[in-house]
Motif scaffolding. Structure first.
Motif, PDB file in Angstrom:
ATOM      1  N   ALA A 148      45.420   3.904  -1.016  1.00 57.73           N
ATOM      2  CA  ALA A 148      46.487   3.427  -0.137  1.00 57.73           C
ATOM      3  C   ALA A 148      45.942   2.875   1.174  1.00 57.73           C
ATOM      4  CB  ALA A 148      47.468   4.558   0.148  1.00 57.73           C
ATOM      5  N   GLU A 149      44.770   3.293   1.569  1.00 58.83           N
ATOM      6  CA  GLU A 149      44.207   2.890   2.847  1.00 58.83           C
ATOM      7  C   GLU A 149      43.564   1.508   2.704  1.00 58.83           C
ATOM      8  OE1 GLU A 149      41.130   4.827   5.891  1.00 58.83           O
ATOM      9  OE2 GLU A 149      42.261   6.242   4.686  1.00 58.83           O
ATOM     10  N   GLU A 150      44.266   0.467   3.136  1.00 62.19           N
ATOM     11  CA  GLU A 150      43.833  -0.909   2.919  1.00 62.19           C
ATOM     12  C   GLU A 150      42.566  -1.251   3.693  1.00 62.19           C
ATOM     13  OE1 GLU A 150      43.740  -4.039   0.761  1.00 62.19           O
ATOM     14  OE2 GLU A 150      45.352  -2.607   0.534  1.00 62.19           O
ATOM     15  N   SER A 151      42.446  -0.784   4.929  1.00 57.23           N
ATOM     16  CA  SER A 151      41.265  -1.118   5.719  1.00 57.23           C
ATOM     17  C   SER A 151      40.015  -0.478   5.116  1.00 57.23           C
ATOM     18  CB  SER A 151      41.437  -0.669   7.175  1.00 57.23           C
ATOM     19  OG  SER A 151      41.574   0.735   7.244  1.00 57.23           O
ATOM     20  N   LEU A 152      40.164   0.731   4.590  1.00 58.20           N
ATOM     21  CA  LEU A 152      39.042   1.418   3.957  1.00 58.20           C
ATOM     22  C   LEU A 152      38.612   0.669   2.698  1.00 58.20           C
ATOM     23  CD1 LEU A 152      37.111   3.807   3.778  1.00 58.20           C
ATOM     24  CD2 LEU A 152      38.880   5.050   2.549  1.00 58.20           C
ATOM     25  N   ALA A 153      39.581   0.215   1.925  1.00 55.81           N
ATOM     26  CA  ALA A 153      39.255  -0.500   0.684  1.00 55.81           C
ATOM     27  C   ALA A 153      38.484  -1.778   0.987  1.00 55.81           C
ATOM     28  CB  ALA A 153      40.532  -0.813  -0.088  1.00 55.81           C
ATOM     29  N   SER A 154      38.905  -2.500   2.006  1.00 50.74           N
ATOM     30  CA  SER A 154      38.188  -3.740   2.339  1.00 50.74           C
ATOM     31  C   SER A 154      36.790  -3.436   2.867  1.00 50.74           C
ATOM     32  CB  SER A 154      38.984  -4.562   3.349  1.00 50.74           C
ATOM     33  OG  SER A 154      39.135  -3.851   4.548  1.00 50.74           O
ATOM     34  N   LEU A 155      36.647  -2.360   3.649  1.00 45.22           N
ATOM     35  CA  LEU A 155      35.327  -1.971   4.153  1.00 45.22           C
ATOM     36  C   LEU A 155      34.400  -1.582   3.005  1.00 45.22           C
ATOM     37  CD1 LEU A 155      33.443  -1.289   6.539  1.00 45.22           C
ATOM     38  CD2 LEU A 155      34.464   0.991   6.551  1.00 45.22           C
ATOM     39  N   ILE A 156      34.928  -0.831   2.056  1.00 49.44           N
ATOM     40  CA  ILE A 156      34.123  -0.393   0.914  1.00 49.44           C
ATOM     41  C   ILE A 156      33.720  -1.593   0.058  1.00 49.44           C
ATOM     42  CG2 ILE A 156      34.220   0.897  -1.256  1.00 49.44           C
ATOM     43  CD1 ILE A 156      35.855   3.015   0.259  1.00 49.44           C
ATOM     44  N   LYS A 157      34.640  -2.519  -0.154  1.00 53.46           N
ATOM     45  CA  LYS A 157      34.310  -3.711  -0.944  1.00 53.46           C
ATOM     46  C   LYS A 157      33.237  -4.543  -0.261  1.00 53.46           C
ATOM     47  CE  LYS A 157      38.643  -3.987  -3.408  1.00 53.46           C
ATOM     48  NZ  LYS A 157      39.942  -4.626  -3.545  1.00 53.46           N
ATOM     49  N   ALA A 158      33.317  -4.636   1.050  1.00 55.79           N
ATOM     50  CA  ALA A 158      32.283  -5.376   1.793  1.00 55.79           C
ATOM     51  C   ALA A 158      30.933  -4.673   1.667  1.00 55.79           C
ATOM     52  CB  ALA A 158      32.683  -5.506   3.264  1.00 55.79           C
ATOM     53  N   LYS A 159      30.935  -3.333   1.755  1.00 53.72           N
ATOM     54  CA  LYS A 159      29.691  -2.564   1.605  1.00 53.72           C
ATOM     55  C   LYS A 159      29.111  -2.752   0.217  1.00 53.72           C
ATOM     56  CE  LYS A 159      28.240  -0.245   5.060  1.00 53.72           C
ATOM     57  NZ  LYS A 159      26.960  -0.636   5.613  1.00 53.72           N
ATOM     58  N   LEU A 160      29.963  -2.656  -0.808  1.00 55.53           N
ATOM     59  CA  LEU A 160      29.488  -2.817  -2.180  1.00 55.53           C
ATOM     60  C   LEU A 160      28.916  -4.219  -2.400  1.00 55.53           C
ATOM     61  CD1 LEU A 160      32.279  -1.004  -4.219  1.00 55.53           C
ATOM     62  CD2 LEU A 160      29.939  -0.245  -3.866  1.00 55.53           C
ATOM     63  N   ALA A 161      29.538  -5.197  -1.798  1.00 54.31           N
ATOM     64  CA  ALA A 161      29.032  -6.568  -1.945  1.00 54.31           C
ATOM     65  C   ALA A 161      27.663  -6.713  -1.271  1.00 54.31           C
ATOM     66  CB  ALA A 161      30.024  -7.555  -1.335  1.00 54.31           C
ATOM     67  N   SER A 162      27.475  -6.048  -0.132  1.00 57.92           N
ATOM     68  CA  SER A 162      26.179  -6.146   0.543  1.00 57.92           C
ATOM     69  C   SER A 162      25.083  -5.401  -0.200  1.00 57.92           C
ATOM     70  CB  SER A 162      26.279  -5.636   1.980  1.00 57.92           C
ATOM     71  OG  SER A 162      26.440  -4.227   1.997  1.00 57.92           O
ATOM     72  N   TYR A 163      25.413  -4.312  -0.902  1.00 58.53           N
ATOM     73  CA  TYR A 163      24.414  -3.555  -1.662  1.00 58.53           C
ATOM     74  C   TYR A 163      23.987  -4.302  -2.910  1.00 58.53           C
ATOM     75  CZ  TYR A 163      25.388   0.606   1.109  1.00 58.53           C
ATOM     76  OH  TYR A 163      25.531   1.505   2.123  1.00 58.53           O
ATOM     77  N   SER A 164      24.901  -4.959  -3.551  1.00 56.44           N
ATOM     78  CA  SER A 164      24.573  -5.604  -4.817  1.00 56.44           C
ATOM     79  C   SER A 164      23.816  -6.914  -4.619  1.00 56.44           C
ATOM     80  CB  SER A 164      25.832  -5.840  -5.630  1.00 56.44           C
ATOM     81  OG  SER A 164      26.713  -6.692  -4.924  1.00 56.44           O
ATOM     82  N   SER A 165      23.777  -7.423  -3.411  1.00 52.49           N
ATOM     83  CA  SER A 165      23.058  -8.685  -3.194  1.00 52.49           C
ATOM     84  C   SER A 165      21.634  -8.484  -2.787  1.00 52.49           C
ATOM     85  CB  SER A 165      23.751  -9.508  -2.136  1.00 52.49           C
ATOM     86  OG  SER A 165      23.832  -8.805  -0.918  1.00 52.49           O
TER      87      SER A 165
END
Length: 165
Positions: A148-165
């Motif tokens: 439900a926490e939208e800001s957390l979800a976007s932060l986590i997605k950004a983190k995951l994108a930075s790790y996979s690159s």
């Protein structure tokens, strides 16, 4: 000299002596006596073996790296622990943040090595990979527990994108 005494005299294992004998073309395994010149040849072979050089971690150990990371205490990329979070979610975020301190420190160390034209140590590279994977896993778990926490979800997605690159 007896064949059974040769490994101790040369300072290598029994199987190594067996391999040396094969390399020299000595195939009589039933022979109990080994001539002294053959023993000397085995010693030369053992001495010429390439020995591992000094490790590239410059004396660093995992506990030293963790202590240095805790001392630097870089809190960039932390997940905010909210008062209304469940205990499980608080624990996961706390673990994520602890790992992030180490990741931030290792990032600085690796970047310093690259700038200096050196190769980062295996310890630092392995630790970086391990803790990034662990944080990716934690981030996925946190996202499933608290979607439900939208800001957390976007932060986590950004983190995951930075790790996979």
């Amino acid at each position: 000299m007896k064949l059974q005494d040769v490994p101790a005299a040369v300072g290598v294992s029994r199987i190594t002596i067996y391999n040396y004998r094969k390399r020299l073309g000595i195939v009589e395994e039933t022979t109990e006596e080994v001539p002294e010149e053959t023993v000397e040849q085995f010693k030369k072979m053992a001495a010429s073996k390439i020995k591992p050089g000094p490790s590239n971690n410059k004396g660093k150990k995992k506990v030293d790296v963790v202590a240095a990371a805790q001392f630097s205490n870089d809190s960039s990329g932390f997940l905010e622990i909210l008062p209304n979070d469940s205990t499980q979610l608080k624990n996961l975020k706390d673990q994520y943040n602890s790992n992030q301190v180490l990741i931030n420190h290792l990032t600085k160390e690796i970047n310093t090595c690259i700038v200096d034209g050196e190769t980062p140590s295996k310890l630092e590279s392995d630790m970086m990979e391990k803790y990034q994977k662990l944080n990716m896993s934690l981030a996925r778990t946190i996202e499933t527990l608290n979607p439900a926490e939208e800001s957390l979800a976007s932060l986590i997605k950004a983190k995951l994108a930075s790790y996979s690159s």
